[in-house]
Structure formats: C-alpha cells, structure tokens
Design a protein around this motif. Sequence first.
Motif, PDB file in Angstrom:
ATOM      1  N   SER A   1      -0.113   3.780  -2.548  1.00 58.80           N
ATOM      2  CA  SER A   1      -1.531   3.957  -2.820  1.00 58.80           C
ATOM      3  C   SER A   1      -1.959   5.358  -2.392  1.00 58.80           C
ATOM      4  O   SER A   1      -1.420   5.909  -1.434  1.00 58.80           O
ATOM      5  CB  SER A   1      -2.342   2.903  -2.067  1.00 58.80           C
ATOM      6  N   PRO A   2      -2.886   5.942  -3.095  1.00 61.23           N
ATOM      7  CA  PRO A   2      -3.307   7.294  -2.748  1.00 61.23           C
ATOM      8  C   PRO A   2      -3.998   7.284  -1.394  1.00 61.23           C
ATOM      9  O   PRO A   2      -4.657   6.315  -1.033  1.00 61.23           O
ATOM     10  CB  PRO A   2      -4.301   7.646  -3.851  1.00 61.23           C
ATOM     11  N   SER A   3      -3.829   8.342  -0.642  1.00 58.01           N
ATOM     12  CA  SER A   3      -4.557   8.418   0.617  1.00 58.01           C
ATOM     13  C   SER A   3      -5.981   8.866   0.300  1.00 58.01           C
ATOM     14  O   SER A   3      -6.269   9.377  -0.763  1.00 58.01           O
ATOM     15  CB  SER A   3      -3.883   9.403   1.554  1.00 58.01           C
ATOM     16  N   ARG A   4      -6.853   8.683   1.271  1.00 53.27           N
ATOM     17  CA  ARG A   4      -8.273   8.952   0.990  1.00 53.27           C
ATOM     18  C   ARG A   4      -8.666  10.365   1.359  1.00 53.27           C
ATOM     19  O   ARG A   4      -9.803  10.752   1.176  1.00 53.27           O
ATOM     20  CB  ARG A   4      -9.146   7.979   1.781  1.00 53.27           C
ATOM     21  N   GLN A   5      -7.724  11.096   1.898  1.00 53.02           N
ATOM     22  CA  GLN A   5      -8.077  12.369   2.489  1.00 53.02           C
ATOM     23  C   GLN A   5      -8.769  13.279   1.479  1.00 53.02           C
ATOM     24  O   GLN A   5      -9.657  14.048   1.816  1.00 53.02           O
ATOM     25  CB  GLN A   5      -6.810  13.018   3.040  1.00 53.02           C
TER      26      GLN A   5
ATOM     27  N   GLU B   1     -17.407   8.879   7.816  1.00 50.89           N
ATOM     28  CA  GLU B   1     -15.980   9.196   7.814  1.00 50.89           C
ATOM     29  C   GLU B   1     -15.169   8.020   8.355  1.00 50.89           C
ATOM     30  O   GLU B   1     -15.642   7.267   9.208  1.00 50.89           O
ATOM     31  CB  GLU B   1     -15.740  10.420   8.710  1.00 50.89           C
TER      32      GLU B   1
ATOM     33  N   ASP C   1      -5.539  15.435   9.056  1.00 48.22           N
ATOM     34  CA  ASP C   1      -5.871  14.813   7.779  1.00 48.22           C
ATOM     35  C   ASP C   1      -4.881  13.691   7.468  1.00 48.22           C
ATOM     36  O   ASP C   1      -3.691  13.810   7.761  1.00 48.22           O
ATOM     37  CB  ASP C   1      -5.828  15.863   6.670  1.00 48.22           C
ATOM     38  N   ALA C   2      -5.402  12.655   6.839  1.00 51.42           N
ATOM     39  CA  ALA C   2      -4.607  11.444   6.659  1.00 51.42           C
ATOM     40  C   ALA C   2      -3.312  11.716   5.905  1.00 51.42           C
ATOM     41  O   ALA C   2      -2.238  11.271   6.315  1.00 51.42           O
ATOM     42  CB  ALA C   2      -5.435  10.388   5.936  1.00 51.42           C
ATOM     43  N   THR C   3      -3.380  12.451   4.829  1.00 51.78           N
ATOM     44  CA  THR C   3      -2.177  12.664   4.034  1.00 51.78           C
ATOM     45  C   THR C   3      -1.123  13.412   4.840  1.00 51.78           C
ATOM     46  O   THR C   3       0.045  13.053   4.835  1.00 51.78           O
ATOM     47  CB  THR C   3      -2.509  13.476   2.772  1.00 51.78           C
TER      48      THR C   3
ATOM     49  N   PRO D   1     -15.909  12.398   2.836  1.00 53.82           N
ATOM     50  CA  PRO D   1     -16.548  11.284   3.534  1.00 53.82           C
ATOM     51  C   PRO D   1     -17.831  10.860   2.818  1.00 53.82           C
ATOM     52  O   PRO D   1     -18.523  11.682   2.236  1.00 53.82           O
ATOM     53  CB  PRO D   1     -16.854  11.854   4.918  1.00 53.82           C
ATOM     54  N   ALA D   2     -18.103   9.588   2.910  1.00 50.62           N
ATOM     55  CA  ALA D   2     -19.230   9.039   2.171  1.00 50.62           C
ATOM     56  C   ALA D   2     -20.523   9.314   2.905  1.00 50.62           C
ATOM     57  O   ALA D   2     -21.078   8.455   3.566  1.00 50.62           O
ATOM     58  CB  ALA D   2     -19.038   7.543   1.974  1.00 50.62           C
TER      59      ALA D   2
ATOM     60  N   LEU E   1       0.823  -1.215   0.000  1.00 56.20           N
ATOM     61  CA  LEU E   1       0.000   0.000   0.000  1.00 56.20           C
ATOM     62  C   LEU E   1       0.851   1.257   0.000  1.00 56.20           C
ATOM     63  O   LEU E   1       0.334   2.358   0.144  1.00 56.20           O
ATOM     64  CB  LEU E   1      -0.888   0.002   1.237  1.00 56.20           C
TER      65      LEU E   1
ATOM     66  N   ARG F   1      -3.300   5.119   5.855  1.00 56.54           N
ATOM     67  CA  ARG F   1      -3.354   6.127   4.803  1.00 56.54           C
ATOM     68  C   ARG F   1      -4.329   5.696   3.701  1.00 56.54           C
ATOM     69  O   ARG F   1      -5.044   6.503   3.130  1.00 56.54           O
ATOM     70  CB  ARG F   1      -1.958   6.342   4.209  1.00 56.54           C
ATOM     71  N   HIS F   2      -4.331   4.394   3.430  1.00 54.55           N
ATOM     72  CA  HIS F   2      -5.160   3.875   2.349  1.00 54.55           C
ATOM     73  C   HIS F   2      -6.655   4.037   2.635  1.00 54.55           C
ATOM     74  O   HIS F   2      -7.426   4.306   1.729  1.00 54.55           O
ATOM     75  CB  HIS F   2      -4.828   2.401   2.128  1.00 54.55           C
ATOM     76  N   VAL F   3      -7.067   3.851   3.895  1.00 57.39           N
ATOM     77  CA  VAL F   3      -8.513   3.829   4.167  1.00 57.39           C
ATOM     78  C   VAL F   3      -9.047   5.073   4.866  1.00 57.39           C
ATOM     79  O   VAL F   3     -10.254   5.286   4.870  1.00 57.39           O
ATOM     80  CB  VAL F   3      -8.924   2.606   5.021  1.00 57.39           C
ATOM     81  N   SER F   4      -8.171   5.893   5.451  1.00 58.75           N
ATOM     82  CA  SER F   4      -8.686   6.912   6.362  1.00 58.75           C
ATOM     83  C   SER F   4      -8.828   8.291   5.733  1.00 58.75           C
ATOM     84  O   SER F   4      -8.067   8.672   4.859  1.00 58.75           O
ATOM     85  CB  SER F   4      -7.771   7.047   7.581  1.00 58.75           C
ATOM     86  N   HIS F   5      -9.805   9.040   6.229  1.00 63.15           N
ATOM     87  CA  HIS F   5      -9.887  10.459   5.914  1.00 63.15           C
ATOM     88  C   HIS F   5      -9.043  11.259   6.888  1.00 63.15           C
ATOM     89  O   HIS F   5      -8.343  12.180   6.525  1.00 63.15           O
ATOM     90  CB  HIS F   5     -11.333  10.942   6.002  1.00 63.15           C
TER      91      HIS F   5
ATOM     92  N   MET G   1     -11.958  19.602   6.554  1.00 65.53           N
ATOM     93  CA  MET G   1     -13.144  18.746   6.682  1.00 65.53           C
ATOM     94  C   MET G   1     -14.404  19.499   6.272  1.00 65.53           C
ATOM     95  O   MET G   1     -14.494  20.709   6.364  1.00 65.53           O
ATOM     96  CB  MET G   1     -13.319  18.303   8.133  1.00 65.53           C
TER      97      MET G   1
END
Lengths: 614, 287
Positions: free
Chosen positions: A586-590, B42, B237-239, A594-595, A583, B218-222, B1
């Motif tokens: 892989s791009p971060s989701r930030q 989130e 923020d995740a990044t 949010p969904a 990973l 990093r892959h899944v989080s906001h 956010m």
Amino acid sequence: MSVLSDSGPAGPAPVDAVASPPRQGAVRRLLRSPVAVVALVWVLLVALLAALAPLLTSASPTASQITNALAPMGGANLLGTDGIGRDVLAQLLYGARTSIVGGVIVVVVSLALGLPAGIVAGYYRGRFDAVASWIANLLMALPAIIVLLVVLAQFGRSTELGMAVFGVIIAPGVFRLVRASVLAVREELFVDAARVSGLSDGRIMRRHVLPVVIAPTVIQASQLLGIAIVIQAGLEFLGLGSPNQASWGGMLSDAFQNIYAEPRLLLFPGLAIVLTVTAFSLLGNALRDALGVGGRMPRVRRRATVVAAPDSDVPAPVVSEPPGDALLAVQDLRVSYPKGDGSVSEVVRGVSLALRRGEVLGLVGESGSGKSQTAFAVLGLLPPTARTSAERLTFDGTDLQRLSPAERNRLRGRRIGYIPQEPMSNLVPSFRIGSQLTEPMRHHLGLSRAEARRRALDLLARVGIQDPGRVFDSYPHEISGGMAQRVLIAGAVSCDPELLIADEPTTALDVTVQAEVLDLLRSLVAERDLGVVLVTHDFGVVADLCDTVAVMQEGRIVEEAPAGRLFDAPEHEYTRMLLSSTLENSPSRQDLPPAVPDPDEPEPLPLSSSGGPR
Amino acid sequence: MTAVQEPLLVADRVVVDYPVKGWRQQPIRVLRGVSLDIGPGETVGLVGESGSGKTTLGRAILGLAPVTGGEIRFQDRDISRLGKRERRALSKDIQVVFQDPYSSLNPAKTVEDILTEPLLVTGTARAEAGRRVRSLLDAVHLPVDAGQRLPREFSGGQRQRIAIARALTRDPKLIVCDEPVSALDLSTQSRVLDLFIEIQQRTGVAYLFITHDLSVVRHVSHRVAVMYRGELVETGDATRVTTTPEHAYTRRLLLAAPVPHPRRQAERRAERHRFLAAQAAAGPAGS
C-alpha cells in the motif's frame, strides 16, 4: 473497497446476525429457574404474612394466659399455645417481622459500611485502602458472638441494637468482596477511556464501577439475610432479645423448655427458620447463576462460532485421493459442537489435507475460520464436547480414529509434536524448564536422567539459546517470551517427531524474535525432514515458511495451492480479498499533505450535526 | 514537512519512571528522555516492540502515566503535571482509541450511553447529544440503530468503530491510537485503517498512531518515530523510515517483518542474514 461494514464481501453478516437479548435478561433468567421461583415465593410469602399479621390473627403474640398453657392445636388457637399460654400462630407471624427487620438491619448496615468503603479503597488504593483493609482485618478477627454478648449485656437487650452491631462485624465481608471486584474492573480499559473522556472520579465510580460491583453484592446480601436470621434466632434463643417482642428464636427457647411435654412446639419456629434461611441461600445461588457473576462477558475471540448452514448443496472441494507417501492424510474432517438450544454448530465442515515429510503446509484464515480446530482435531486435543468425524484421518498409514486415547497420547508425545501460540501459558510455572523438558524424553524414550539432561541441553543450544545451562535451571517466569517459545520448540522436537503441528507459533512474539523463530523452524524442517502443519493468519509468515497453503473460510478450505502460485495467482475470491488486505504494497501517506482544515471555512468539522456551540 | 504550522503537541525530553514494589527499590525508567512533535492534522506513527515504552508515551500524553522529567506541551501549554480539573478540561482536545475493543467499552452500557456520556458531563442537552450520536455513528459507518445495542453484539472491528466514535464525540484535536488494529482480522484491519484516514481528512484531527507493525504505520502515517528501550532511535518521513531506515535497529525491525510473497520474502530473509552477519562482524554494539 467499501467501508460500510466489517463483514466485507465474504465475511459473516454484520450487526443483526449476532443480536442477542440484551438486558432484562437477568430477571428473566432468574425466573426460569424453578428453585429460584420457589425460594422467591417463600420469601415473599413470609414477608407478606409478617406485614399482614394483625389482620390474620386477633391474638396478641405476647399476651400469656397461664390457664391456657400448652393448649392443643385447633379451636381458638389454631396452632395451640406455648408453655405460658401465648398463641403460637400469632408468635410465628409477629416473629417473622422481627426476623425480617433484623435481617434488613444487618444488610443495610453492612452494605452502608462495606460498599462505599470497598469502592473507594479499590479505586484509589493508597492510604485509605491500607487503613480500611486493616480495620476490616481487625473486625474479622473479632469473635462475633462474644462481641454481641458484651454489647447486649452493656446496653440492654434489644434486637435492633444486636443486629446493627452484627452488621458492623460482618461488613468486612462486603468490603473485601467489593474491593476485589473494583480492583479487577479498575484494570479495564473502559475505565481509562472514561478518565480520558473527562469524567470525574465520582462519576466514574458511580457509572462504571458501581454497576459491575452490584451483581456480586446483591448475591452476598441474599446470603447475609440468611445468616442474619440464624444469628438473630440464636441471640433470642439465649434470651438476649427484647422480652416484649415475639421472635422465632424466643419460640424455640420456650419450646425447648417444654420439649418433653409438647415436642411439636419445636416444629413451627424450627421449620420457619430452616425454610427461610434455605430460601435466601438458594436465592443467592440462583442470582449468582442468573447474573453470571462479575457481570462481565468472557473475552472469547470468536473462535468457534460459525453456525452450521445446511451445506448439502455446496460441493466439497475436489481433493484427489491422498498420495500413498503422505505422512498425514485427512479427508472430509468435520468438527461440531452441540449448542445450548439443542442445535449443532459445525466449525470444521469437510476439510481434506495431505502432507508429505519435509513439507510445510500453511493453514491460513481469519478468526473463526476453523483453522485451529482442524489442527486440534488432528492432534486429538479437542474438548470432550466436540464431535469429530472424518472419512480418513491417518498418520503415516495409522488410522488415528481407531486408536485408543492412550495410544493416541503415546503418538502425540513421541511422533507428533505440538507448538502452541502462547508460550508462557504452556509452561508449568512451578517447575523448572529442565524438568519440563526431560520428563517427556524419559517417559517416551526411556532415557536416564543424565542422558535426558544432556540431550535437553543440546536441544536448548540447538534452538539458539546462548546459555542452555542457565535456562535449564530457570523457572518459566525467569525467561522472556521469545525464549519460552524456543524452549517449547525444543520440547516439541525433543522426541524426534515426524510431524509438527504449530498453532500460530509466532503470533505472540515481536517481529525480530518472530524472524529468529521462523529461521529456527526452517532449519529444523530441513535437518529432520519434518512435516509441519502451520496454523497462522499472517501471510508474511506463510510466505516465509510454507511450501503449500490451504486457505480456510467458515470451516472449509476454499483454496489450496503451492505457495508461489497462491501468492502470484490466487483463484478464489476470498483469497484475493485477504491478499489485497495486506498492507505491504500500500502506498505510504508521506506524499499526502497533513489534513489541515481550511482556515477560510468557519466550520471545518463536518462531523457535527448542528452549528451550535459544543 | 509543511513546517510553517506550530506543532500541536510537543514532547520535550519526557522521562517516565514506574515505582517498583518493595522497600527502597529503584524505580524502573520506561521513557528515557523522548522528544517528539505532532502537527495539526498530522499522523505520527510510533513503532516499537513490546516493552519499548511506546504505549507509555501515549499514556503520558493522556495523563494516565506519571511524567517524571521533561514536559509535554499541548498548544504551547505544559500539560504534563495538570491537576484533575484541568486534565478533565483537556479531554475535549485529546482523546484515545485503545487496542483491545473488548475491554475498552463498558459491557453493561448501550452504545448510545457510551457515546453520549462525554457530552452529558459537559452539559450538552440530551436531545442535542442524541443528534450528535447519530452523526457519529454515521461517520464511522455503523447503522443508526446501533445506539440501542450493547457492545457484545458487535464484532471486533465494529467495536473499534464505536471506540473511534467515542473519541470523536467532542471534536478532539489529537487522538492517541494505541495499537488500534492489532486485535483485528486482516481484512477488518485495512477497513478500520481506511476509516482513520477518512476521518482525518474530514476533520483535520491529528493522530499519534502507536503500533508494532511497520506496514500499518506506513499506511497511515505522515511521519514515523521508532522507539527502542525507552528512546527514540529514528524519526523521519514515513516512506524514508519504512523503506530506507538509517538506524541499525530500524533496519533490523524492517528486515524482520516478513513480506507476504515467497520470492520477495526469501530475498528479504537473505538480506537480513547478511545484515546481521555484518552487524556481528562490526562488533558487539547493540544486542
């Protein structure tokens, strides 16, 4: 990439491949054991004869004909009569009733008390557990026979009463067994998951805890039946049963009085008791095997389950003859295990490796790829059921396959070091770190106690332990996991080995500790010109430490390359798939919002199959 | 956010003590006043090393760990000290996926039993529950006939899909995911993570994603929160947190995670050594 299954393009087949017969198995397994079948048939036969006693004999078991005492076998009395002229066959049949009823009373009473108390005590712990355990201990401390004698003397001679009291006395056995099983299952995550699912405690105990407890309880019940029959026969023998009831113990008592006149009278009740008790006991053992007690699956990660496929048509990866200066040379290594059904499962299928001094070779693969098995084969530490073969398996020119186990053992301690995955389970908890470190040095290098101690302290300092003296005097439980792994590394290099085999040496550690351990390994390799085989599943660890990488899949090396080339230009499809699964890039989701479900849509949860209320 | 939204869950200076066996022993303080909020839909990643208390925070939210101080509010209601009945009612909204897919599914129950159980206790009709199970299996990409099988017939990744399906049965608003991919193989891990993301996009569920692995987070989080010795040392923020962390501990964590590429890993290693040397020079702050 598809999310349809976890097997992916290169993994083993999904669901169907691992299908095994689910439930019902226990009964079928039980009936496959000849001992169990014989025992079961005997128990059922006794029960049947007892039930049908009035149909099988017209004689009364209690009517005595003094004139016909000690009649021989045959004639009107098929098995003869006893000392006061009672029919032996009738006594035997009706006596079976008494025994079975007595046994059932014991089991019912002890289960009725022990099972719910054990479940509640194990599930809630706390005050109930303390009180119940105290009562159980008290009951266990009471001498059963004396209590029985007192109760029967006080309340009159009754088989049922005696057996009920015995059931109470023996209930702590059930209680403790059940409580221990519940305590174990209580720690399982599925019980936590059930609580989070909103199940009430009662329902969790009924649906999740009880089924796990059933298996050991059934086994114990079977053993209890046997014990109950013996105890009951004993009481009857002492004349404490009801006088108006036939029983095997009573028959024994009568036979005992006539032992000189008619010894054969001992035979029938004796046989009946011995065979029935044995049958219950064997049945209990067979149940234990069939249920695989505990009822839980061993949590074995699929380590060695690659099923051999006929691989004659698969070309072995072309590996040139290992160079002459190879420290370790392996050619066409195969490891297989015989399976229960007679077939053989091959977990390493023709692995070839070469390693020079000062080189770190990474053996990478997913679980079940055979990487650890390969490492253990080189160490010679596979379980005795493993069958190992290799065209070539040499260490510094020595053929490892020709060595005796003792010679191999010497080599292992001295010139080949091993770093295991789980540091804690590889230190003996009851010895101090110091003695575990110095012992191999004194054995292999012949050092004196003082020399070995000095050297061990140096090593502990070398692996980055701040206070070597304190760690030297500590027990394993007194140090952290990272510290324990340093101790094991110190141990692995203590006898100046030339080859180090490390099986996932940092997997159990936190990343910050892992980085330090990797630094340590790197500097040891440089300092001592060590050859290292590093088994891992982590490409980060590989990138950090390895010069060469061999990627394993289903027992074979599918690609081997210098580390730089493998990461930059992987050739095999499987390697590419593994690398793309990391990973790191892989791009971060930030950047994605949010969904949040769209407020305009009335049913924002498309998972539900119907619009009905939930 | 997009912070117009009311947070779904707010942890406000949460303290958790675990009692220690023995007479008059001081309890161990596992969480030392942790404050965190999670918005609807989130994913908040919670990173930390073993013993940092990250799992305990998840268990406190689930009602499996005792909250000694502070409070946890879910939709503006304090849930940190609920009675059993109220806690059970909350199970509709807050669910869990555990780390170990081997111990989190009852080995003696079929997948269908496991999935229908949370529905049946709340009075859903069996036929309706069965329909729901089929759509859940479909949602986690397992074959429909998986319902008739036992957990042991599935691989680790497939079991984790079953555990996810179980968490989804009653359309929760928040799922606490405790290291849900750490026990899985690399290739399986990335597919299960993608499933988590896909489900979030479809259902709008929020995740508290607990893990020790920065790249997973990093892959899944906001947003990401970093926990160290029972306290949050950094949230953001995740990044930003996973690339340019502010707190020294987060930097140490990031620099210690090896990059799966030899050259870049050599650079990161050198950077880590520089950083540690600078830290040591700066004084004995931290450990």
